[in-house]
Design a protein around this motif. Structure first.
Motif, short mmCIF file in Angstrom:
data_model
loop_
_atom_site.label_atom_id
_atom_site.label_comp_id
_atom_site.label_asym_id
_atom_site.label_seq_id
_atom_site.Cartn_x
_atom_site.Cartn_y
_atom_site.Cartn_z
N TRP A 102 64.11 -40.63 -39.91
CA TRP A 102 63.34 -41.59 -40.70
C TRP A 102 63.37 -41.23 -42.19
CZ3 TRP A 102 59.22 -40.48 -43.86
CH2 TRP A 102 58.54 -39.28 -43.64
N MET A 103 63.38 -39.92 -42.49
CA MET A 103 63.39 -39.50 -43.88
C MET A 103 64.76 -39.75 -44.51
SD MET A 103 61.98 -38.45 -46.60
CE MET A 103 60.35 -37.89 -46.09
N ARG A 104 65.83 -39.53 -43.75
CA ARG A 104 67.17 -39.81 -44.29
C ARG A 104 67.28 -41.29 -44.65
NH1 ARG A 104 72.17 -37.36 -43.88
NH2 ARG A 104 71.31 -35.85 -42.39
N LYS A 105 66.84 -42.16 -43.77
CA LYS A 105 66.89 -43.60 -44.03
C LYS A 105 66.03 -43.96 -45.23
CE LYS A 105 67.86 -45.00 -39.26
NZ LYS A 105 67.32 -45.71 -38.05
N PHE A 106 64.87 -43.31 -45.32
CA PHE A 106 63.97 -43.57 -46.44
C PHE A 106 64.62 -43.18 -47.76
CE2 PHE A 106 60.54 -42.32 -49.34
CZ PHE A 106 59.77 -43.46 -49.34
N ARG A 107 65.25 -42.01 -47.79
CA ARG A 107 65.92 -41.57 -49.02
C ARG A 107 66.97 -42.59 -49.47
NH1 ARG A 107 65.24 -36.14 -50.49
NH2 ARG A 107 64.46 -34.71 -48.89
N LEU A 108 67.78 -43.04 -48.54
CA LEU A 108 68.86 -43.96 -48.90
C LEU A 108 68.32 -45.32 -49.34
CD1 LEU A 108 71.38 -43.03 -46.07
CD2 LEU A 108 71.66 -42.59 -48.53
N SER A 109 67.21 -45.76 -48.72
CA SER A 109 66.60 -47.02 -49.15
C SER A 109 66.02 -46.87 -50.56
CB SER A 109 65.51 -47.46 -48.17
OG SER A 109 64.39 -46.60 -48.21
N CYS A 110 65.47 -45.68 -50.87
CA CYS A 110 64.95 -45.42 -52.22
C CYS A 110 66.08 -45.43 -53.25
CB CYS A 110 64.23 -44.07 -52.26
SG CYS A 110 62.63 -44.07 -51.40
N LEU A 111 67.22 -44.88 -52.89
CA LEU A 111 68.36 -44.90 -53.80
C LEU A 111 68.79 -46.33 -54.10
CD1 LEU A 111 70.60 -43.46 -55.38
CD2 LEU A 111 71.94 -43.43 -53.26
#
Length: 469
Positions: A47-56
């Motif tokens: 979930w954190m990996r997906k969150f990071r990429l969405s933030c980018l």
């Protein structure tokens, strides 16, 4: 005879640095590959990996606000390293920290402060915590104080973090909130159980040693109902001739009838762009107290925000800003009154010298259901010469007739009569001026823990060296 030269300030206590001995760093810039690389190094849950990429993605699509604050044209993300791992893993015994890192924090007085007056300490060096420890008697009360990444992988706290992480400061809030969400690393997690009053403070200290790097720590604090916590945050960095970036994030959740005091001295070097975001939400009968000192950085954007969500909740903000040569510090605070009988009190001081620019922005919002609200904002500015600048930009938005809201501002200069009086008592002109400035800042230093009040007074003394009279 009046001084006509501005001498260099001796900041050797803070500007010292050691040879960079990091064990790993990503490439300069900001790409999906770099974000994935950071996520791999952190062993993020999915979930954190997906969150990071969405933030980018949000970061790339976001624009900087037009005509807002000082210029940050000198900050080029293509030249910023977003992740630098120091040459150690996190330790819970100070003796096991590498000597160069240990010596850095010894010079800054962190271990001594821990031994003398703190319940727990976290020390971050570049992108990672290198030391974290909490006293046994504190842990026995159920208080959790650890690095955020460890907590995220602990089944006892993982769900709590997922439910709270960047919910108060969403990545859509502004461009650098999205940047933070993409590349964050380090920081602290604090959980205070219901009914626990922690009488001695917790402290985190952040040191950025790497040249041309960014620091993106995330602090998440949850204070349950009927509890109390004092959390202290300190920051510093050596000076380089290239831009460094600080874009941390602080999220504070204050429960019913609880109180959280959050004290900060930000003393970044004067090549730093400090684009930090801090926010608190307060439940019924709760209190958030901010005590903030901003002394360093080339450019600062810093506006701690309080959301008073419960009936009778309170906010107090006490702050001081010192802008010297080459500094443009845009600071302030925002308070949102969402419930009846809430109250806020803002008391700030700003000092500018040698062409420094200090801007204070305040925004008070009283929503329709916040009947019986009381709010008072007071800001005072002291300019030490004619080359400096100080601005106050208040905004007040009141949507109910049942509210008492006030704002006052004062701008002035050091009185020649006061300087002459002190000099007639055998005090030098430089020390006389420093004494007047310390007196001006006295209400803030009284609110700080002892070692930070000493540091603030020392910083004022250093900044006053060579002041134009």
């Amino acid at each position: 005879m009046k001084k006509t030269q501005v001498g260099d300030i001796d900041r050797s206590l803070y500007d010292f640095r050691y040879e960079e001995k990091d064990s790993y760093r990503v490439e300069n810039g900001l790409t999906p590959e770099i974000v994935n690389e950071i996520s791999d190094k952190k062993n993020d849950p999915e979930w954190m990996r997906k969150f990071r990429l969405s933030c980018l993605d949000i970061y790339n699509k976001s624009r900087m606000a037009d005509n807002w604050g000082p210029s940050i044209e000198g900050l080029d993300m293509d030249n910023i390293v977003t992740y630098v791992k120091p040459n150690t893993n996190m330790k819970d015994d100070w003796k096991n920290v590498p000597d160069d890192i240990k010596n850095t924090f010894e010079k800054l007085g962190i271990p001594q402060a821990e031994r003398e007056s703190l319940a727990g300490v976290g020390a971050q060096y570049d992108s990672e915590l290198v030391y974290h420890n909490v006293k046994k008697e504190v842990a026995e009360q159920g208080v959790v104080y650890t690095d955020l990444e460890s907590a995220m992988h602990d089944e006892r706290y993982a769900k709590m973090i997922e439910e709270h992480f960047m919910k108060l400061v969403p990545p859509t809030d502004h461009k650098f909130a999205a940047l933070h969400g993409a590349v964050w690393s380090g920081g602290s997690f604090v959980y205070v159980p219901e009914g626990v009053h922690l009488e001695i403070p917790l402290q985190s200290y952040f040191r950025l040693n790497a040249k041309g790097a960014g620091q993106f720590e995330h602090t998440l604090i949850i204070v349950s109902d009927n509890a109390y916590l004092h959390f202290i945050e300190g920051c510093s960095a050596p000076k380089y001739n290239v831009a460094n970036l600080h874009a941390g994030c602080v999220e504070l959740f204050v429960g019913k009838n609880s109180k959280l005091r959050y004290s900060t001295i930000e003393n970044w070097s004067k090549n730093m762009y400090n684009l930090n975001t801090k926010r608190a939400i307060v439940d019924e009968g709760g209190t958030i107290e901010w005590v903030s000192g901003s002394f360093g950085s080339h450019v600062s954007y810093l506006y701690p925000m309080s959301i008073l969500n419960g009936k009778g909740s309170r906010c107090e903000f006490t702050g001081i800003t010192f802008a010297g040569a080459g500094q443009n510090l845009d600071t302030g605070t925002k308070v949102v009154h969402n419930a009846p009988e809430t109250s806020s009190y803002v008391n700030t001081k700003s000092i500018s010298k040698s062409g420094g620019i200090s801007t204070f922005r305040s925004e008070v919002i009283v929503n329709p259901n916040a009947k019986g609200t009381k709010s008072s904002v007071s800001c005072e500015s002291l300019m030490l010469d004619s080359a400096s600048r100080s601005d106050t930009i208040p905004a007040i938005d009141v949507r109910t007739a049942d509210a008492d809201v006030g704002h006052e501002a004062k701008i002035g200069r050091i009185s020649d009569d006061a300087v002459f009086y002190l000099m007639s008592r055998g005090i030098s002109e430089a020390e006389a001026r420093a004494m007047i400035v310390r007196g001006f800042a006295d209400n803030v230093s009284k609110e700080l823990p002892l070692e930070y009040a000493v540091e603030m007074n020392n910083l004022i003394r250093l900044e006053m060296v060579g002041t134009v009279g």
